[in-house]
Design a protein around this motif. Structure first.
Motif, PDB file in Angstrom:
ATOM      1  N   TYR A   1       6.751   5.354  13.147  1.00 11.32           N
ATOM      2  CA  TYR A   1       7.599   4.882  12.051  1.00 11.32           C
ATOM      3  C   TYR A   1       7.210   3.442  11.765  1.00 11.32           C
ATOM      4  N   ILE A   2       6.848   3.150  10.505  1.00 13.80           N
ATOM      5  CA  ILE A   2       6.413   1.801  10.136  1.00 13.80           C
ATOM      6  C   ILE A   2       7.154   1.331   8.892  1.00 13.80           C
ATOM      7  N   ASP A   3       7.064   0.038   8.670  1.00 15.05           N
ATOM      8  CA  ASP A   3       7.636  -0.613   7.495  1.00 15.05           C
ATOM      9  C   ASP A   3       6.530  -0.819   6.471  1.00 15.05           C
ATOM     10  N   ASP A   4       6.856  -0.744   5.206  1.00 12.95           N
ATOM     11  CA  ASP A   4       5.820  -0.897   4.184  1.00 12.95           C
ATOM     12  C   ASP A   4       5.331  -2.334   4.013  1.00 12.95           C
ATOM     13  N   ALA A   5       5.920  -3.291   4.726  1.00  7.44           N
ATOM     14  CA  ALA A   5       5.413  -4.667   4.686  1.00  7.44           C
ATOM     15  C   ALA A   5       3.960  -4.715   5.166  1.00  7.44           C
ATOM     16  N   MET A   6       3.555  -3.708   5.924  1.00 11.06           N
ATOM     17  CA  MET A   6       2.192  -3.619   6.418  1.00 11.06           C
ATOM     18  C   MET A   6       1.185  -3.538   5.263  1.00 11.06           C
ATOM     19  N   PHE A   7       1.638  -3.150   4.079  1.00 15.05           N
ATOM     20  CA  PHE A   7       0.735  -2.955   2.941  1.00 15.05           C
ATOM     21  C   PHE A   7       0.773  -4.118   1.957  1.00 15.05           C
ATOM     22  N   GLU A   8       1.435  -5.198   2.333  1.00  7.98           N
ATOM     23  CA  GLU A   8       1.437  -6.388   1.497  1.00  7.98           C
ATOM     24  C   GLU A   8       0.124  -7.137   1.676  1.00  7.98           C
ATOM     25  N   ALA A   9      -0.161  -8.056   0.773  1.00 12.02           N
ATOM     26  CA  ALA A   9      -1.386  -8.849   0.847  1.00 12.02           C
ATOM     27  C   ALA A   9      -1.223  -9.971   1.861  1.00 12.02           C
ATOM     28  N   GLY A  10      -2.319 -10.357   2.485  1.00 11.61           N
ATOM     29  CA  GLY A  10      -2.308 -11.492   3.392  1.00 11.61           C
ATOM     30  C   GLY A  10      -3.028 -11.200   4.698  1.00 11.61           C
TER      31      GLY A  10
ATOM     32  N   ARG B   1      -2.194  -4.155  10.048  1.00 14.30           N
ATOM     33  CA  ARG B   1      -2.735  -2.848   9.645  1.00 14.30           C
ATOM     34  C   ARG B   1      -3.896  -2.445  10.542  1.00 14.30           C
ATOM     35  N   HIS B   2      -4.789  -3.395  10.798  1.00 14.32           N
ATOM     36  CA  HIS B   2      -5.948  -3.138  11.664  1.00 14.32           C
ATOM     37  C   HIS B   2      -5.487  -2.722  13.060  1.00 14.32           C
ATOM     38  N   ARG B   3      -4.556  -3.450  13.621  1.00 11.45           N
ATOM     39  CA  ARG B   3      -4.060  -3.122  14.971  1.00 11.45           C
ATOM     40  C   ARG B   3      -3.385  -1.759  14.990  1.00 11.45           C
TER      41      ARG B   3
ATOM     42  N   SER C   1       8.792   3.577   5.869  1.00 11.59           N
ATOM     43  CA  SER C   1      10.058   3.189   5.267  1.00 11.59           C
ATOM     44  C   SER C   1       9.832   2.339   4.025  1.00 11.59           C
ATOM     45  N   ALA C   2      10.518   2.711   2.957  1.00 11.60           N
ATOM     46  CA  ALA C   2      10.498   1.954   1.692  1.00 11.60           C
ATOM     47  C   ALA C   2       9.101   1.814   1.120  1.00 11.60           C
ATOM     48  N   ALA C   3       8.307   2.856   1.216  1.00 10.73           N
ATOM     49  CA  ALA C   3       6.911   2.780   0.759  1.00 10.73           C
ATOM     50  C   ALA C   3       6.805   2.954  -0.748  1.00 10.73           C
ATOM     51  N   HIS C   4       7.324   1.996  -1.459  1.00  9.96           N
ATOM     52  CA  HIS C   4       7.232   2.035  -2.907  1.00  9.96           C
ATOM     53  C   HIS C   4       6.079   1.174  -3.414  1.00  9.96           C
ATOM     54  N   LYS C   5       5.319   0.629  -2.506  1.00  9.21           N
ATOM     55  CA  LYS C   5       4.192  -0.225  -2.870  1.00  9.21           C
ATOM     56  C   LYS C   5       2.932   0.617  -3.017  1.00  9.21           C
ATOM     57  N   GLU C   6       2.680   1.097  -4.200  1.00  6.93           N
ATOM     58  CA  GLU C   6       1.465   1.867  -4.476  1.00  6.93           C
ATOM     59  C   GLU C   6       0.362   0.876  -4.827  1.00  6.93           C
ATOM     60  N   ASN C   7      -0.314   0.364  -3.823  1.00  9.49           N
ATOM     61  CA  ASN C   7      -1.392  -0.578  -4.079  1.00  9.49           C
ATOM     62  C   ASN C   7      -2.660  -0.102  -3.369  1.00  9.49           C
ATOM     63  N   GLY C   8      -3.734  -0.826  -3.542  1.00 11.21           N
ATOM     64  CA  GLY C   8      -5.006  -0.454  -2.940  1.00 11.21           C
ATOM     65  C   GLY C   8      -4.953  -0.394  -1.433  1.00 11.21           C
ATOM     66  N   ARG C   9      -4.182  -1.279  -0.810  1.00 11.47           N
ATOM     67  CA  ARG C   9      -4.077  -1.284   0.648  1.00 11.47           C
ATOM     68  C   ARG C   9      -3.395  -0.017   1.148  1.00 11.47           C
ATOM     69  N   TYR C  10      -2.366   0.417   0.429  1.00 13.58           N
ATOM     70  CA  TYR C  10      -1.666   1.647   0.813  1.00 13.58           C
ATOM     71  C   TYR C  10      -2.568   2.863   0.591  1.00 13.58           C
TER      72      TYR C  10
ATOM     73  N   VAL D   1       5.118  10.758   5.561  1.00  6.31           N
ATOM     74  CA  VAL D   1       6.363  10.927   4.821  1.00  6.31           C
ATOM     75  C   VAL D   1       6.855   9.542   4.443  1.00  6.31           C
ATOM     76  N   ARG D   2       7.192   9.373   3.161  1.00  8.02           N
ATOM     77  CA  ARG D   2       7.697   8.082   2.666  1.00  8.02           C
ATOM     78  C   ARG D   2       9.175   8.195   2.346  1.00  8.02           C
ATOM     79  N   SER D   3       9.873   7.090   2.523  1.00  6.21           N
ATOM     80  CA  SER D   3      11.306   7.096   2.225  1.00  6.21           C
ATOM     81  C   SER D   3      11.534   6.956   0.724  1.00  6.21           C
ATOM     82  N   PRO D   4      12.661   7.417   0.271  1.00  3.83           N
ATOM     83  CA  PRO D   4      13.685   8.192   0.979  1.00  3.83           C
ATOM     84  C   PRO D   4      13.254   9.654   1.073  1.00  3.83           C
ATOM     85  N   ALA D   5      13.583  10.286   2.207  1.00  6.90           N
ATOM     86  CA  ALA D   5      13.178  11.674   2.385  1.00  6.90           C
ATOM     87  C   ALA D   5      13.992  12.354   3.476  1.00  6.90           C
ATOM     88  N   ILE D   6      14.220  13.621   3.281  1.00  3.59           N
ATOM     89  CA  ILE D   6      14.702  14.505   4.332  1.00  3.59           C
ATOM     90  C   ILE D   6      13.485  15.349   4.667  1.00  3.59           C
TER      91      ILE D   6
END
Length: 149
Positions: free
Chosen positions: A5-14, A21-23, A39-48, A61-66
């Motif tokens: 389970y991960i947070d979508d902050a992993m797909f932000e730039a920087g 992401r590498h780790r 969680s909260a994977a609404h960031k459809e970017n190149g990194r994602y 599986v991306r949130s929100p989801a059952i």
């Protein structure tokens, strides 16, 4: 089998997020993984999209989801995951939660430790630094003991 389970902050730039992401991807390669919950994977970017390509053999599986993926059932919300048989887990930047199906345990893995100082591949340097710090501490303790006596 394990799932994560991960947070979508992993797909932000920087640089920090790139290292996280590498780790995480390195960690995935060491384990048999069948599912990643984002969680909260609404960031459809190149990194994602690149992440999806690298994990093409893993269900994501991306949130929100059952969801019900190979017997792993639950509800994924923005900020937390409620998975049957496990305590509720919250998403935090710089970490992931590893679920072990065999042992029915969940543990948080801190991917952000030593990001600026050490690479995963350079554990020898870290061990040497820790040994030196311990030796210095023992020396200081002996010196204080000798001063008291």
């Amino acid at each position: 089998m394990k799932f994560y389970y991960i947070d979508d902050a992993m797909f932000e730039a920087g640089a920090f997020q790139e290292e996280i992401r590498h780790r995480f991807l390195c960690h995935l390669r060491k384990n048999q993984v069948k599912l990643i919950l984002v969680s909260a994977a609404h960031k459809e970017n190149g990194r994602y999209r690149k992440f999806l390509e690298e994990c093409k053999n893993i269900s994501i599986v991306r949130s929100p989801a059952i969801f019900d993926v190979d017997g792993i059932c639950g509800t994924l919300h923005t900020g937390y995951a409620a998975i049957e048989g496990y305590p509720i887990q919250h998403a935090y930047s710089g970490t992931c939660v590893e679920f072990d199906e065999k042992e029915k345990k969940a543990k948080r893995i801190y991917l952000d430790m030593f990001v600026d100082h050490h690479k995963e591949e350079n554990f020898d340097f870290l061990v040497e630094e820790l040994e030196k710090a311990i030796q210095d501490k023992i020396f200081d303790m002996k010196k204080k003991k000798d001063e008291i006596n």
